[in-house]
Design a protein around this motif. Structure first.
Motif, mmCIF file in Angstrom:
data_model
loop_
_atom_site.group_PDB
_atom_site.id
_atom_site.type_symbol
_atom_site.label_atom_id
_atom_site.label_comp_id
_atom_site.label_asym_id
_atom_site.label_seq_id
_atom_site.Cartn_x
_atom_site.Cartn_y
_atom_site.Cartn_z
ATOM 1 N N PRO A 1 0.803 -1.232 0.000
ATOM 2 C CA PRO A 1 0.000 0.000 0.000
ATOM 3 C C PRO A 1 0.830 1.273 0.000
ATOM 4 N N THR A 2 2.039 1.208 0.570
ATOM 5 C CA THR A 2 2.940 2.354 0.572
ATOM 6 C C THR A 2 4.335 1.871 0.230
ATOM 7 N N GLU A 3 5.244 2.801 0.020
ATOM 8 C CA GLU A 3 6.627 2.416 -0.264
ATOM 9 C C GLU A 3 7.283 1.758 0.938
ATOM 10 N N ARG A 4 6.706 1.978 2.113
ATOM 11 C CA ARG A 4 7.321 1.462 3.327
ATOM 12 C C ARG A 4 6.750 0.109 3.759
ATOM 13 N N LEU A 5 5.533 -0.175 3.410
ATOM 14 C CA LEU A 5 4.859 -1.364 3.928
ATOM 15 C C LEU A 5 4.573 -2.356 2.812
ATOM 16 N N SER A 6 4.880 -3.629 3.059
ATOM 17 C CA SER A 6 4.520 -4.695 2.128
ATOM 18 C C SER A 6 4.037 -5.897 2.923
ATOM 19 N N LYS B 1 1.715 -18.953 4.839
ATOM 20 C CA LYS B 1 2.552 -18.030 5.589
ATOM 21 C C LYS B 1 2.143 -16.600 5.285
ATOM 22 N N ALA B 2 2.490 -15.734 6.205
ATOM 23 C CA ALA B 2 2.293 -14.298 6.034
ATOM 24 C C ALA B 2 3.569 -13.600 6.470
ATOM 25 N N THR B 3 4.061 -12.707 5.617
ATOM 26 C CA THR B 3 5.249 -11.922 5.937
ATOM 27 C C THR B 3 4.919 -10.448 5.781
ATOM 28 N N VAL B 4 5.186 -9.686 6.825
ATOM 29 C CA VAL B 4 4.938 -8.245 6.819
ATOM 30 C C VAL B 4 6.276 -7.535 6.983
ATOM 31 N N ASN B 5 6.580 -6.616 6.075
ATOM 32 C CA ASN B 5 7.801 -5.810 6.159
ATOM 33 C C ASN B 5 7.440 -4.339 6.262
ATOM 34 N N TYR B 6 8.129 -3.655 7.184
ATOM 35 C CA TYR B 6 7.916 -2.207 7.318
ATOM 36 C C TYR B 6 9.268 -1.520 7.344
ATOM 37 N N ASP B 7 9.422 -0.539 6.469
ATOM 38 C CA ASP B 7 10.658 0.235 6.354
ATOM 39 C C ASP B 7 10.549 1.448 7.250
ATOM 40 N N GLY B 8 11.157 1.375 8.435
ATOM 41 C CA GLY B 8 11.066 2.464 9.398
ATOM 42 C C GLY B 8 12.162 3.495 9.234
ATOM 43 N N ASP B 9 12.080 4.545 10.018
ATOM 44 C CA ASP B 9 13.076 5.602 9.950
ATOM 45 C C ASP B 9 14.397 5.176 10.596
ATOM 46 N N LEU B 10 14.294 4.512 11.749
ATOM 47 C CA LEU B 10 15.501 4.097 12.465
ATOM 48 C C LEU B 10 15.912 2.671 12.123
#
Length: 889
Positions: free
Chosen positions: A244-249, A305-314
């Protein structure tokens, strides 16, 4: 080990090991001063560090095999990796996939066993990899990480890891393909995939697969039953990627596999070896004398399976949850012997050959595994500090069953291991960091703490009934396991035969327990008639006749003979109650230095642990002795280099390594008396009442320390005219350096007590560790404007001689004239593969391919099991060839 239990109680390899350099249609010899950087060679991605990086930048030993390259030479499943990666051994041992890397592995395939090389499917740990072979479709690559991977990959990765990586959905891409193949053994395969977007932020990929072929085994005896190793497999996979966003998949995936056919019986060489016939004189080990019925395999394996990735600031966050459900169900009557001149005469018993072939002594093995994993990981892949930290949890619930029948036996009617409650829990915390001290020098440190718990509740029984006529003067012909026989298995309702709770097991309770374990007796069984009115010592009201013999005469029994005497043996039904807890720490430290941007040197120390466990109970609900984890510590230094050599793009990598292998677990077949003595004597080990000291059970224990060392060299040349030449060479020395004397488990204490004694294995070579291993491939792509693109690959592999058991074929009793039955050596051999393809000029979406796998039909043992009654061998795939067509829409 499951085969050991059954036997005990039932009485070419090619240079895909090195990534092929990219072929450039315009490549010519030029002045090196004007050449582009050597890093223009295609980048091969590896995720050994839980992040994508160029294999040449990875400071360790790993191999990446692309799905297309594997398909080009007819690779069908995980076992076909045997011989394709130096140091890697993969065998199908009676349906159990065993992976060994550089001499480290495990053959304990019981519900209590663990692999020493961890298998992953798209990053998800598989505690039981049975059935995963048919996942080899629509795959991007297979990664083999060599050496302990305990820090980042975790549980039971002492030898290394194998990770099967499928293609993932592509956002904004519409793509589909279909492929069909035909080959020898009447092989037919069809697979296809479709990838399509769902708006701008999601995509779905669906793939399916079907493979079938006739049996590789052939029954050449009079019984005419179907042979083993026929397959009829289906599989499907669906993946949904949402970003949905560049940070979340978010990636959701599910797969389903169903493997049916005739399974893997292996070939028992005990008969020809007992006749003094050398194994090399058996022309085709898959031409056998079958009996009873055609083996039947049904494996169902699915997962999500479910894999969630989030690209955070830190830092970044990754969470993966998975569920795997495996049901492996196999039943067979193993072939009597491979074919050789005179075999039918040797197999003819008192009732004639047909009576021998009509023996329905069968076995059934069921593994039902449900595993759940959760992993939460925090990481940052941006330098100068690259780090990863997280927590891992796995829970496996198992049902395990092994049953056998002893057809035509006066004293033995079968065994049953029925374990409805087998639980394993494992959790771990880990952290790993790499810091760039300069733009050339960096160091890595990491640690992982793991805690494992295992428990089991169930029952083990050996059914022995004294059956015959008065004084046992006549009347054999006891039948059990014939057509239509079915074990109760999971439907058993009585686990403890002491149903009245008086602390003892009566003869009536034994018979009731036995009948409760049978769902349906066979059409020609008579043991149910014998016990129709309960135990009948001294006679029965209506004793059945000595029946169902081919000649009307069994052991000189008159046709009107009667089975008038039947007494259950007591003390053969044991409650299985065991628990184990172990914790351990894995760690690693590594230093890397870039001599130039294309020349890396490194040194590392890494550890890995394989979980400990416990044994079968000594007696009824007696103690279940435990054993500690195995530990491997790897010391390795190496260098990776890319450069120009006379105008040729070249890759040359080398390493030397030393593995310190501590507390190696070995398994013997010991009598209760031997185990008690081993544990300190009767004063130290409480033995339950009515326990036979002569009873033999499998027993695992920490027995040896070993050392494994050697050197590996691999490289590749991108030659003119689109020619690629790749090679890999491994020198490996794997030997026991300090061990307790261990019981010679090739013999059974209650059958050969003078030979089933403790012997020294100091200095022995570890199983499945050839000293020399070599792979090479020669490939070329020939593009033409008029005729399209032609390409081909020719590969060769060599393995020097190796042993398949820790005894290295030694005959301790007959040193100067060793018995062939104890022979476990596989001689050195070469294998060759070839593949070719054509893409026509009119449509580059159309592709034709042909392959020959194992050109010279070199068939060799991938595993050997030697017990008192068996020398059973499982073999590499015979020569297969075929042609396929693929169309990409």
């Amino acid at each position: 080990m499951r085969k050991l239990r059954t036997a005990l109680l039932c009485g070419v390899a090619m240079a895909l090991a090195t990534p092929v350099l990219a072929q450039n249609a315009n490549a010519t010899s030029q002045d090196p001063a004007n050449e582009p950087e050597a890093t223009d060679v295609d980048v091969v991605i590896v995720t050994a560090e839980r992040r994508e990086q160029d294999l040449q930048d990875y400071a360790g030993t790993a191999v990446v095999l692309s799905g297309l390259d594997l398909s080009a030479v007819g690779v069908q499943d995980l076992t076909d990796l045997e011989g394709r990666v130096p140091g890697l051994s993969v065998a199908n041992n009676g349906g159990n996939i065993e992976v060994w890397i550089r001499g480290v592995g495990s053959s304990n395939n019981t519900e209590l066993g663990d692999p020493a090389a961890a298998t992953h499917f798209d990053g998800v740990y598989l505690p039981r990899p049975a059935g995963i072979g048919s996942a080899f479709f629509d795959i991007q690559r297979v990664e083999v990480n060599i050496g302990p991977q305990g820090t980042l990959r975790g549980r039971n990765a002492t030898a290394g890891t194998v990770n099967i990586v499928p293609w993932r959905p592509g956002l904004g891409i519409v793509d589909s393909s279909v492929e069909a193949e035909v080959g020898n053994y009447d092989q037919r395969m069809i697979q296809g995939m479709v990838n399509f977007p769902i708006g701008d932020k999601a995509a779905i990929r669906i793939a399916g697969y079907h493979l079938e072929h006739d049996a590789y085994y052939e029954d050449v005896g009079p019984a005419g039953v179907g042979g083993a190793e026929a397959e009829d497999n289906n599989a499907a996979r669906v993946q949904l990627l949402y970003q949905p966003t560049e940070r979340l998949s978010v990636l959701l995936a599910a797969d389903w596999i169903n493997e049916t056919g005739t399974g893997y019986t292996g070939t028992n060489y005990a008969n020809p070896l007992g006749e003094g016939i050398n194994p090399d004189d058996i022309r085709d080990p898959r031409r056998v004398i079958g009996r009873a019925f055609t083996p039947d395999l049904d494996t169902r394996h699915w997962g999500a399976k479910a894999t969630v990735n989030y690209d955070g600031d830190l830092f970044d966050i990754e969470y993966t949850a998975s569920y795997r459900d495996l049901v492996y169900n196999y039943q067979a009557a193993t072939p009597l012997s491979p074919f050789y001149e005179g075999v039918l005469d040797n197999l003819t018993g008192p009732g004639g050959l047909n009576e021998t072939l009509d023996n329905f002594s069968r076995f059934q093995s069921i593994t039902d595994s449900q595993s759940r994993t959760h992993e939460l990981r925090f990481y940052d892949n941006e330098g100068p500090l690259i780090w990863s930290a997280g927590a891992f949890y796995m829970k496996e619930d198992q049902y395990s069953f092994l049953g056998s029948t002893g057809d035509r036996g006066l004293f033995f009617q079968g065994v049953e291991f029925n374990m409805p409650d087998v639980d394993t829990e494992s959790w771990a915390l880990y952290a790993d960091a790499t810091y760039d001290f300069t733009d050339r020098f960096r160091m890595t440190v990491g640690a992982r703490y793991t805690e494992d718990e295992k428990s089991r509740r169930g029952v083990a029984a050996r059914y022995g009934f004294a059956i015959g006529g008065d004084g046992f003067a006549c009347c054999g012909g006891v039948r059990v396991g014939t057509e239509g026989f079915e074990f109760a298995g999971r439907d058993r309702t009585i686990i403890n035969p002491d149903t009245n709770g008086d602390g003892s097991i009566s003869e009536a309770e034994i018979v009731t327990f036995y009948f409760n374990g049978v769902s349906q007796f066979g059409a020609r069984d008579n043991i149910d008639d014998i016990f129709a009115n309960g135990p009948v010592p001294g006679g029965a009201a209506n004793p059945p006749a000595c029946l169902d013999t081919v000649t009307g005469d069994f052991w000189n029994c008159p046709p009107d003979g009667r089975l008038t005497y039947a007494v259950p043996f007591t003390g053969q039904i044991f409650q299985q109650v065991g628990d184990m807890q172990a914790d351990f720490v894995d760690w690693r430290i590594r230093a890397e230095y870039d001599v130039t941007p294309d020349n890396l040197v490194y040194g590392l120390i890494a550890t890995g642990n394989k979980s400990g466990g416990f044994n079968d109970n000594i007696g009824n609900a007696g103690i279940a002795p435990t054993y500690d984890p195995e530990t491997v510590t790897l010391y390795e230094v190496g260098s990776k280099n890319e450069f120009w050599w006379g105008g040729v793009k070249t890759r040359l990598n080398g390493s030397i390594f030393y593995n310190d292998y501590k507390d190696q677990v070995l398994t013997s077949l010991l009598s209760v008396a031997q185990i008690v003595d081993f544990l300190g004597g009767p004063g130290s080990v409480p033995i339950p009442n009515d326990t036979s000291l002569a009873l033999v059970i499998s027993y695992s224990y920490n027995a040896a320390d070993s050392r494994i060392y050697g050197a590996q060299l691999d490289g590749g040349f991108d030659l003119p005219y689109n020619i690629g030449l790749d090679f890999s060479l491994l020198y490996l020395k794997a030997e026991v350096i300090d061990a307790e004397e261990i019981q010679d488990f090739r013999f059974q204490a209650d059958v050969a007590p003078t030979e089933a004694v403790f012997q020294s294995i100091d200095g022995k070579t570890l199983p499945r560790s050839p000293e020399w291993q070599f792979n090479m491939s020669f490939s070329q792509a020939v593009p033409t404007e008029r005729y399209g693109l032609f390409d081909y690959v020719i590969s060769a592999g060599y393995r020097s001689s190796q042993y398949m058991t820790i005894f290295n074929g030694q005959d301790y009793q007959q040193q100067n004239n060793p018995r062939l039955r104890l022979d476990d050596e596989v001689g050195g051999y070469w294998t060759f593969d070839a593949g070719a393809g054509w893409t026509p000029p009119i449509n580059d979406r159309l592709r034709f391919e042909a392959y020959v796998n194992n050109v010279t039909d070199e068939v060799h043992e991938a595993a050997i099991i030697i017990t008192q009654f068996d020398n059973t061998r499982f073999f590499t795939r015979p020569r297969t060839f075929g042609a396929r067509v693929r169309y990409q829409f």
